[in-house]
Design an enzyme around this catalytic site. Sequence first.
Site, PDB file in Angstrom:
ATOM      1  N   CYS A  16      -9.205  -0.944  10.812  1.00  0.00           N
ATOM      2  CA  CYS A  16      -8.840  -0.611  12.428  1.00  0.00           C
ATOM      3  C   CYS A  16     -10.485   0.717  12.421  1.00  0.00           C
ATOM      4  CB  CYS A  16      -8.151   0.154  12.138  1.00  0.00           C
ATOM      5  SG  CYS A  16      -7.398   1.355  10.954  1.00  0.00           S
ATOM      6  N   HIS A  45      -7.366   5.552   2.606  1.00  0.00           N
ATOM      7  CA  HIS A  45      -7.186   4.358   0.677  1.00  0.00           C
ATOM      8  C   HIS A  45      -7.661   3.549   0.387  1.00  0.00           C
ATOM      9  CE1 HIS A  45      -2.735   7.211   1.918  1.00  0.00           C
ATOM     10  NE2 HIS A  45      -3.542   7.629   1.292  1.00  0.00           N
ATOM     11  N   HIS A 129       3.960  10.031   1.112  1.00  0.00           N
ATOM     12  CA  HIS A 129       2.589   9.313   1.357  1.00  0.00           C
ATOM     13  C   HIS A 129       2.062  10.408   2.716  1.00  0.00           C
ATOM     14  CE1 HIS A 129       0.335   6.651   4.653  1.00  0.00           C
ATOM     15  NE2 HIS A 129       0.153   6.156   3.809  1.00  0.00           N
ATOM     16  N   GLU A 131       0.925  10.629   5.680  1.00  0.00           N
ATOM     17  CA  GLU A 131       0.935  10.772   6.996  1.00  0.00           C
ATOM     18  C   GLU A 131       2.391  10.677   7.667  1.00  0.00           C
ATOM     19  OE1 GLU A 131       1.704   7.404  10.981  1.00  0.00           O
ATOM     20  OE2 GLU A 131       0.840   6.566   8.984  1.00  0.00           O
ATOM     21  N   THR A 169       3.117   4.912  11.119  1.00  0.00           N
ATOM     22  CA  THR A 169       1.794   3.317  11.567  1.00  0.00           C
ATOM     23  C   THR A 169       1.683   2.751  10.937  1.00  0.00           C
ATOM     24  OG1 THR A 169      -0.218   5.033  10.760  1.00  0.00           O
ATOM     25  CG2 THR A 169       0.958   5.447  13.163  1.00  0.00           C
ATOM     26  N   CYS A 199       0.969   0.566  14.357  1.00  0.00           N
ATOM     27  CA  CYS A 199      -0.230   1.132  15.135  1.00  0.00           C
ATOM     28  C   CYS A 199      -0.288  -0.338  15.181  1.00  0.00           C
ATOM     29  CB  CYS A 199      -1.328   1.347  14.975  1.00  0.00           C
ATOM     30  SG  CYS A 199      -1.743   0.796  13.142  1.00  0.00           S
ATOM     31  N   SER A 227      -2.808   2.094  -0.586  1.00  0.00           N
ATOM     32  CA  SER A 227      -2.281   1.772   0.650  1.00  0.00           C
ATOM     33  C   SER A 227      -1.305   1.883   0.902  1.00  0.00           C
ATOM     34  CB  SER A 227      -3.932   0.800   0.920  1.00  0.00           C
ATOM     35  OG  SER A 227      -3.688   0.232   2.532  1.00  0.00           O
ATOM     36  N   SER A 228      -0.862   1.639   1.983  1.00  0.00           N
ATOM     37  CA  SER A 228       0.373   1.457   2.557  1.00  0.00           C
ATOM     38  C   SER A 228       0.475   0.182   3.368  1.00  0.00           C
ATOM     39  CB  SER A 228       1.298   2.513   3.029  1.00  0.00           C
ATOM     40  OG  SER A 228       2.714   2.362   3.849  1.00  0.00           O
ATOM     41  N   SER A 271      -8.431  -0.346   5.409  1.00  0.00           N
ATOM     42  CA  SER A 271      -9.698   0.549   4.809  1.00  0.00           C
ATOM     43  C   SER A 271     -10.131  -0.246   4.175  1.00  0.00           C
ATOM     44  CB  SER A 271      -8.277   1.729   4.622  1.00  0.00           C
ATOM     45  OG  SER A 271      -7.690   1.585   4.106  1.00  0.00           O
TER      46      SER A 271
END
Length: 320
Positions: A16, A45, A129, A131, A169, A199, A227-228, A271
Amino acid sequence: MHAPEKLLLAAPRGYCAGVDRAVQTVERALELHGAPVYVRKEIVHNKHVVETLRERGAVFVDELEDTIPEGAITVFSAHGVSPAVHADAERRNLVTIDATCPLVTKVHREALKFAAEGYTIVLIGHAGHEEVEGTMGEAPDHIVLIESEADVDTLEVEDERKLAYISQTTLAVDETRTIIARLRERFPHITGPRTDDICYATTNRQAAVRQMAEQCDLVLVIGSKNSSNSNRLVDVARDLGTASYLIDGADQVQEEWLEGARVVGISSGASAPEELVTALVDFFRARGTTDVSEFEVLREDVRFMLPKQIRQAMTQAGDA
């Protein structure tokens, strides 16, 4: 040895704009200042990205006091940091470059705005997390974290008329929608951000997998365990009844997954670099799969400017 007849490649997939910007920030910092460049937490991540940058001279640390020498160049990851971390960096005279994704920064600003107006803020996200930790740090006395609809049912608030919600996000779009609906049902006066916090990239990648999975026997998602957004892509496929697995790369594909899998869909988290997808496609081509096509749901053209310090340094380097 099983070879699928057909591969579908979800589009959009992979990087992204926020990840692209963060990775480039570390690369440019290394070019401009030389190694080592310190990075707080993983810049994004993804195991492969972190290893590649480490080989080039990036030093990843969990916290600022972990061995960063005074005055060193330090990059903050795409996930954002709390004001306490900024203060800590200033106290230690670190030269910081903030690679926080602008869409995460937007959530931080919302938290500050609601807190300044005296709201209790419900943050929808995953405990632990990075974030979430960064966002909660903006207004720790005002924010409560919820992870599920069940959490909404047990939520106690002082003043129901001064209640707002924000979210991480990279969550599951459908799940977040139901949590927000439950919040609105229980607290009719709750207010939210002007535009969605989830997002564009998270939303788009989930939409592509949702449509693609219906045509697949198996969906492979390239992304790292922490990685969520990548984990959510696997959930989306599984929710539709399609077998799906998260892998770091082609070497993690298990033979038994491919039994009876005629059509295999491939996507990658926000990612994960495209070279990992290419390697996975090559893995299947080597087995004899020849039918490979893009499954395009929509096009993305989002770009973010690099952090100001990097842009200025690049201009000066160009003039020198």
